[in-house]
Scaffold this motif. Structure first.
Motif, PDB file in Angstrom:
ATOM      1  N   VAL A   9       0.834  -1.200   0.000  1.00 32.90           N
ATOM      2  CA  VAL A   9       0.000   0.000   0.000  1.00 32.90           C
ATOM      3  C   VAL A   9       0.871   1.253   0.000  1.00 32.90           C
ATOM      4  N   LYS A  10       1.910   1.262   0.821  1.00 31.58           N
ATOM      5  CA  LYS A  10       2.783   2.445   0.891  1.00 31.58           C
ATOM      6  C   LYS A  10       3.437   2.712  -0.457  1.00 31.58           C
ATOM      7  N   GLU A  11       3.909   1.676  -1.104  1.00 34.17           N
ATOM      8  CA  GLU A  11       4.549   1.866  -2.404  1.00 34.17           C
ATOM      9  C   GLU A  11       3.542   2.331  -3.442  1.00 34.17           C
ATOM     10  N   ALA A  12       2.321   1.791  -3.411  1.00 32.26           N
ATOM     11  CA  ALA A  12       1.289   2.205  -4.360  1.00 32.26           C
ATOM     12  C   ALA A  12       0.847   3.642  -4.109  1.00 32.26           C
ATOM     13  N   LEU A  13       0.714   4.027  -2.836  1.00 35.91           N
ATOM     14  CA  LEU A  13       0.306   5.393  -2.513  1.00 35.91           C
ATOM     15  C   LEU A  13       1.372   6.386  -2.943  1.00 35.91           C
ATOM     16  N   LEU A  14       2.628   6.070  -2.681  1.00 34.05           N
ATOM     17  CA  LEU A  14       3.709   6.961  -3.077  1.00 34.05           C
ATOM     18  C   LEU A  14       3.746   7.125  -4.597  1.00 34.05           C
ATOM     19  N   ALA A  15       3.577   6.011  -5.316  1.00 37.40           N
ATOM     20  CA  ALA A  15       3.573   6.075  -6.777  1.00 37.40           C
ATOM     21  C   ALA A  15       2.403   6.908  -7.292  1.00 37.40           C
ATOM     22  N   ALA A  16       1.224   6.741  -6.693  1.00 38.79           N
ATOM     23  CA  ALA A  16       0.043   7.487  -7.130  1.00 38.79           C
ATOM     24  C   ALA A  16       0.222   8.985  -6.887  1.00 38.79           C
ATOM     25  N   LEU A  17       0.762   9.357  -5.733  1.00 38.79           N
ATOM     26  CA  LEU A  17       0.956  10.771  -5.431  1.00 38.79           C
ATOM     27  C   LEU A  17       2.009  11.395  -6.341  1.00 38.79           C
ATOM     28  N   ARG A  18       3.068  10.642  -6.619  1.00 39.91           N
ATOM     29  CA  ARG A  18       4.074  11.158  -7.556  1.00 39.91           C
ATOM     30  C   ARG A  18       3.469  11.383  -8.940  1.00 39.91           C
ATOM     31  N   GLU A  19       2.597  10.470  -9.335  1.00 42.86           N
ATOM     32  CA  GLU A  19       1.975  10.570 -10.658  1.00 42.86           C
ATOM     33  C   GLU A  19       1.091  11.805 -10.764  1.00 42.86           C
ATOM     34  N   VAL A  20       0.225  12.039  -9.769  1.00 41.79           N
ATOM     35  CA  VAL A  20      -0.674  13.189  -9.865  1.00 41.79           C
ATOM     36  C   VAL A  20       0.080  14.498  -9.648  1.00 41.79           C
ATOM     37  N   ALA A  21       1.141  14.460  -8.833  1.00 45.18           N
ATOM     38  CA  ALA A  21       1.929  15.674  -8.618  1.00 45.18           C
ATOM     39  C   ALA A  21       2.611  16.125  -9.904  1.00 45.18           C
ATOM     40  N   ALA A  22       3.028  15.160 -10.725  1.00 48.01           N
ATOM     41  CA  ALA A  22       3.743  15.481 -11.961  1.00 48.01           C
ATOM     42  C   ALA A  22       2.827  15.735 -13.142  1.00 48.01           C
ATOM     43  N   ASP A  23       1.547  15.469 -13.005  1.00 48.62           N
ATOM     44  CA  ASP A  23       0.598  15.587 -14.108  1.00 48.62           C
ATOM     45  C   ASP A  23       0.102  17.031 -14.209  1.00 48.62           C
ATOM     46  N   ASP A  24       0.526  17.740 -15.249  1.00 53.14           N
ATOM     47  CA  ASP A  24       0.129  19.141 -15.406  1.00 53.14           C
ATOM     48  C   ASP A  24      -1.368  19.305 -15.627  1.00 53.14           C
ATOM     49  N   ALA A  25      -2.052  18.259 -16.050  1.00 47.16           N
ATOM     50  CA  ALA A  25      -3.498  18.344 -16.256  1.00 47.16           C
ATOM     51  C   ALA A  25      -4.267  18.308 -14.939  1.00 47.16           C
ATOM     52  N   VAL A  26      -3.613  17.891 -13.849  1.00 46.61           N
ATOM     53  CA  VAL A  26      -4.244  17.824 -12.528  1.00 46.61           C
ATOM     54  C   VAL A  26      -3.989  19.128 -11.795  1.00 46.61           C
ATOM     55  N   ARG A  27      -5.054  19.800 -11.380  1.00 49.46           N
ATOM     56  CA  ARG A  27      -4.911  21.069 -10.667  1.00 49.46           C
ATOM     57  C   ARG A  27      -5.274  20.972  -9.193  1.00 49.46           C
ATOM     58  N   ALA A  28      -5.872  19.861  -8.790  1.00 45.58           N
ATOM     59  CA  ALA A  28      -6.192  19.647  -7.378  1.00 45.58           C
ATOM     60  C   ALA A  28      -6.251  18.151  -7.116  1.00 45.58           C
ATOM     61  N   VAL A  29      -5.959  17.773  -5.880  1.00 49.97           N
ATOM     62  CA  VAL A  29      -5.901  16.363  -5.508  1.00 49.97           C
ATOM     63  C   VAL A  29      -6.757  16.148  -4.265  1.00 49.97           C
TER      64      VAL A  29
END
Length: 275
Positions: free
Chosen positions: A36-56
């Motif tokens: 879970v920790k590895e999946a959560l970290l990967a998901a947060l890195r993905e949305v943080a780097a996605d310029d199309a995402v403006r809020a999480v």
């Protein structure tokens, strides 16, 4: 991300410019295993780097937001370490590799993060909610720092954020160290009354918060300008967390910690002997 149909422990969905990252282990109250920790970290890195995402939005499935470290997995690791100390990784390892990076991402990614706290948030789960910009609380929400109960130091920024959210005096109260009910009077006491709502309305309240900003707003400068910035406390938004792995290694290696985790799994009260 893994297909949710296959039982992914963390899922990410998109609604326009908003990404919702959901801890999805409802049967285990979204406890944090290594997977879970590895999946959560990967998901947060993905949305943080996605310029199309403006809020999480960060939330959980079922009746819990996140109850922190999965102690059943942890006690198995402790028992394995007793059998083979040379192969053991201290608790500081997961703090360094998972908890600190997750907490740092929540606090510093260049877009606002909303914690939609649908139920109990304990240990690292409470810390993650504290590190978000906004906390919206369902009627079943509650915070439990939990660390002292199993003989550990706090991790994931809990000791940094809580005094800054509720003030040093409230942060030192026994209720803050043990358990705090967020609904009703509890939310009002912590200054979060306006962020509490009945659970059936939590999704709507979260959607309203997501829409609060202009769709043309640029989240990076907005978060830095003051409304989303942590610099109003006179410090950067990167707390002094590098010391936490060392503290966690020290407390995690004690006999008291092992006894407390064993007691938790056995549903017995812990007995501390100062060892």
């Amino acid at each position: 991300m893994t297909d949710p149909a296959l039982g992914a422990p963390v899922t990410t969905t998109h609604d326009g410019a908003v990404a919702t990252v959901r801890l999805d282990r409802p049967s285990a109250m979204n406890a944090l295993t290594l997977e879970v920790k590895e999946a959560l970290l990967a998901a947060l890195r993905e949305v943080a780097a996605d310029d199309a995402v403006r809020a999480v939005v960060l939330t959980g499935s079922g009746r819990a937001f996140c109850v922190g470290q999965d102690l059943r997995e942890h006690v198995a690791d402790l028992r394995a370490a007793q059998r083979d100390p040379a192969a053991a990784a201290g608790l500081g390892t997961t703090v360094r590799e998972h908890y600190n990076p997750i907490a740092t991402l929540l606090a510093t990614m260049p877009k606002p993060v909303i914690a939609s706290v649908n139920g109990v948030a304990a240990g690292a789960g409470a810390s993650f909610a504290f590190g978000c910009d906004v906390r919206l609380l369902g009627e079943g929400a509650g915070f439990n720092l939990a660390f002292a109960g199993i003989g550990l130091s706090a991790d994931s920024g809990a000791s940094w954020w809580l005094p800054r959210l509720v003030g040093p005096a409230r942060a030192k109260e026994p209720a803050a160290a043990a358990a705090h009910r967020a609904g009703g009077r509890g939310a009002r006491a912590w200054g979060w009354r306006r962020r509490w709502c009945p659970t059936p309305r939590l999704a709507d309240r979260t959607a309203q918060a997501r829409r609060a900003g202009s769709p043309r707003a640029r989240p990076r400068p907005t978060r830095r300008s003051g409304g989303w910035s942590r610099r109003r406390w006179g410090r950067t938004c990167r707390p002094p967390w590098p010391t936490r792995p060392r503290l966690m290694d020290r407390t995690g290696a004690t006999a008291d910690h092992l006894a407390a985790v064993e007691a938790f799994v056995a549903k017995q009260p812990p007995v501390f002997e100062g060892r």
